[in-house]
Motif scaffolding. Sequence first.
Motif, PDB file in Angstrom:
ATOM      1  N   PRO A  42     -11.882 -18.570   2.907  1.00 27.98           N
ATOM      2  CA  PRO A  42     -12.588 -18.965   4.185  1.00 27.98           C
ATOM      3  C   PRO A  42     -11.692 -19.141   5.387  1.00 27.98           C
ATOM      4  O   PRO A  42     -11.986 -18.878   6.491  1.00 27.98           O
ATOM      5  N   ASP A  43     -10.156 -19.315   4.936  1.00 26.99           N
ATOM      6  CA  ASP A  43      -9.176 -19.531   6.136  1.00 26.99           C
ATOM      7  C   ASP A  43      -8.575 -18.156   6.194  1.00 26.99           C
ATOM      8  O   ASP A  43      -7.532 -18.302   6.901  1.00 26.99           O
ATOM      9  N   THR A  44      -8.870 -17.227   5.845  1.00 22.21           N
ATOM     10  CA  THR A  44      -8.208 -15.826   5.787  1.00 22.21           C
ATOM     11  C   THR A  44      -8.337 -15.201   7.122  1.00 22.21           C
ATOM     12  O   THR A  44      -9.319 -15.369   7.873  1.00 22.21           O
ATOM     13  N   ASP A  45      -7.013 -14.982   7.717  1.00 23.09           N
ATOM     14  CA  ASP A  45      -6.801 -14.444   9.080  1.00 23.09           C
ATOM     15  C   ASP A  45      -6.947 -12.958   8.884  1.00 23.09           C
ATOM     16  O   ASP A  45      -6.032 -12.113   8.308  1.00 23.09           O
ATOM     17  N   VAL A  46      -8.059 -12.528   9.159  1.00 23.08           N
ATOM     18  CA  VAL A  46      -8.665 -11.119   8.783  1.00 23.08           C
ATOM     19  C   VAL A  46      -7.673 -10.021   9.596  1.00 23.08           C
ATOM     20  O   VAL A  46      -7.372  -8.959   9.177  1.00 23.08           O
ATOM     21  N   HIS A  47      -7.068 -10.296  10.788  1.00 21.91           N
ATOM     22  CA  HIS A  47      -6.442  -9.506  11.609  1.00 21.91           C
ATOM     23  C   HIS A  47      -5.088  -9.245  11.186  1.00 21.91           C
ATOM     24  O   HIS A  47      -4.511  -8.230  10.893  1.00 21.91           O
ATOM     25  N   HIS A  48      -4.335 -10.606  10.591  1.00 19.12           N
ATOM     26  CA  HIS A  48      -3.209 -10.541   9.860  1.00 19.12           C
ATOM     27  C   HIS A  48      -3.230  -9.763   8.599  1.00 19.12           C
ATOM     28  O   HIS A  48      -2.348  -8.786   8.342  1.00 19.12           O
ATOM     29  N   MET A  49      -4.148  -9.861   7.798  1.00 16.98           N
ATOM     30  CA  MET A  49      -4.557  -9.333   6.617  1.00 16.98           C
ATOM     31  C   MET A  49      -4.686  -7.775   6.987  1.00 16.98           C
ATOM     32  O   MET A  49      -4.220  -6.923   6.034  1.00 16.98           O
ATOM     33  N   ALA A  50      -5.431  -7.309   7.979  1.00 18.41           N
ATOM     34  CA  ALA A  50      -5.359  -5.928   8.147  1.00 18.41           C
ATOM     35  C   ALA A  50      -4.222  -5.176   8.712  1.00 18.41           C
ATOM     36  O   ALA A  50      -3.910  -4.071   8.190  1.00 18.41           O
ATOM     37  N   ASP A  51      -3.300  -5.734   9.346  1.00 17.29           N
ATOM     38  CA  ASP A  51      -2.103  -5.501   9.869  1.00 17.29           C
ATOM     39  C   ASP A  51      -1.223  -5.274   8.470  1.00 17.29           C
ATOM     40  O   ASP A  51      -0.539  -4.257   8.258  1.00 17.29           O
ATOM     41  N   LEU A  52      -1.405  -6.178   7.595  1.00 18.70           N
ATOM     42  CA  LEU A  52      -0.596  -6.334   6.430  1.00 18.70           C
ATOM     43  C   LEU A  52      -1.170  -5.104   5.587  1.00 18.70           C
ATOM     44  O   LEU A  52      -0.069  -4.295   4.900  1.00 18.70           O
ATOM     45  N   LEU A  53      -2.245  -4.985   5.412  1.00 26.21           N
ATOM     46  CA  LEU A  53      -2.599  -3.770   4.343  1.00 26.21           C
ATOM     47  C   LEU A  53      -2.092  -2.527   5.261  1.00 26.21           C
ATOM     48  O   LEU A  53      -1.775  -1.766   4.281  1.00 26.21           O
ATOM     49  N   LEU A  54      -2.238  -2.289   6.469  1.00 23.02           N
ATOM     50  CA  LEU A  54      -1.659  -0.951   7.072  1.00 23.02           C
ATOM     51  C   LEU A  54      -0.262  -0.825   6.835  1.00 23.02           C
ATOM     52  O   LEU A  54       0.066   0.239   6.556  1.00 23.02           O
ATOM     53  N   ASP A  55       0.400  -2.080   7.096  1.00 22.57           N
ATOM     54  CA  ASP A  55       1.944  -1.848   6.862  1.00 22.57           C
ATOM     55  C   ASP A  55       2.453  -1.491   5.474  1.00 22.57           C
ATOM     56  O   ASP A  55       3.111  -0.439   5.315  1.00 22.57           O
ATOM     57  N   CYS A  56       1.536  -2.077   4.440  1.00 20.84           N
ATOM     58  CA  CYS A  56       1.878  -1.811   3.017  1.00 20.84           C
ATOM     59  C   CYS A  56       1.582  -0.314   2.760  1.00 20.84           C
ATOM     60  O   CYS A  56       2.217   0.575   2.126  1.00 20.84           O
ATOM     61  N   TRP A  57       0.431   0.037   3.309  1.00 19.93           N
ATOM     62  CA  TRP A  57       0.059   1.389   3.077  1.00 19.93           C
ATOM     63  C   TRP A  57       0.873   2.481   3.874  1.00 19.93           C
ATOM     64  O   TRP A  57       1.180   3.488   3.201  1.00 19.93           O
ATOM     65  N   GLU A  58       1.558   2.298   4.875  1.00 21.08           N
ATOM     66  CA  GLU A  58       2.450   3.072   5.502  1.00 21.08           C
ATOM     67  C   GLU A  58       3.710   3.016   4.747  1.00 21.08           C
ATOM     68  O   GLU A  58       4.328   4.074   4.688  1.00 21.08           O
TER      69      GLU A  58
END
Length: 191
Positions: A147-163
């Motif tokens: 419930p406390d997931t920061d979805v914007h941070h998670m999206a940024d992290l996901l894209l950073d890891c992908w790149e």
Amino acid sequence: MRKDTKQRLLEVGLDLLLQHGYNDLGVQTLLTASGVPKGSFYHHFRSKQDFALQVVDRYMREVHAGLDACLSAPERAPLERIHTFFALSLEKYGREGYRGCLLGNLGQELSAASDVFRYKIEWCFAEITARIAVCLEQARLRGDLPPDTDVHHMADLLLDCWEGAALRSRLQRDPAPLRAMLDFHFNHSAA
């Protein structure tokens, strides 16, 4: 015919930018590969920079279409939709010989030398992560993420890891880094 010529230049240009990068791609190479006369290039583009920025716009239309197709599939769980987008991107990279992401490639090559490209590419990444964050929020609301997931941070992290994984896959000409990144992220992000 005019639109066809411009679209041909953009299509061939996308392929050549992925293959050569910006600095190593000469206008004459593009013209030869596309079979277009030099005057046509300057009829459609003010400069090589203008051309490359329009290639980025074309690339982003493809990315947005892929995101829309995957992220708006209500029959799938939100995390599955995101995974599908990246899995399809991985397949596309494979068909193209693991040359990476145009945004990541140009960002690495040009961000220190050109604010125009740096801002454009950062804007593109922000557009992608904003769409992913919406889907992550749906996953959070369903209880698929804490419930406390920061979805914007998670999206940024996901894209950073992908790149980063895309760079490694490009260097190795192998999908293993991208597959490992997806396996890690989607096996460890659930609640």
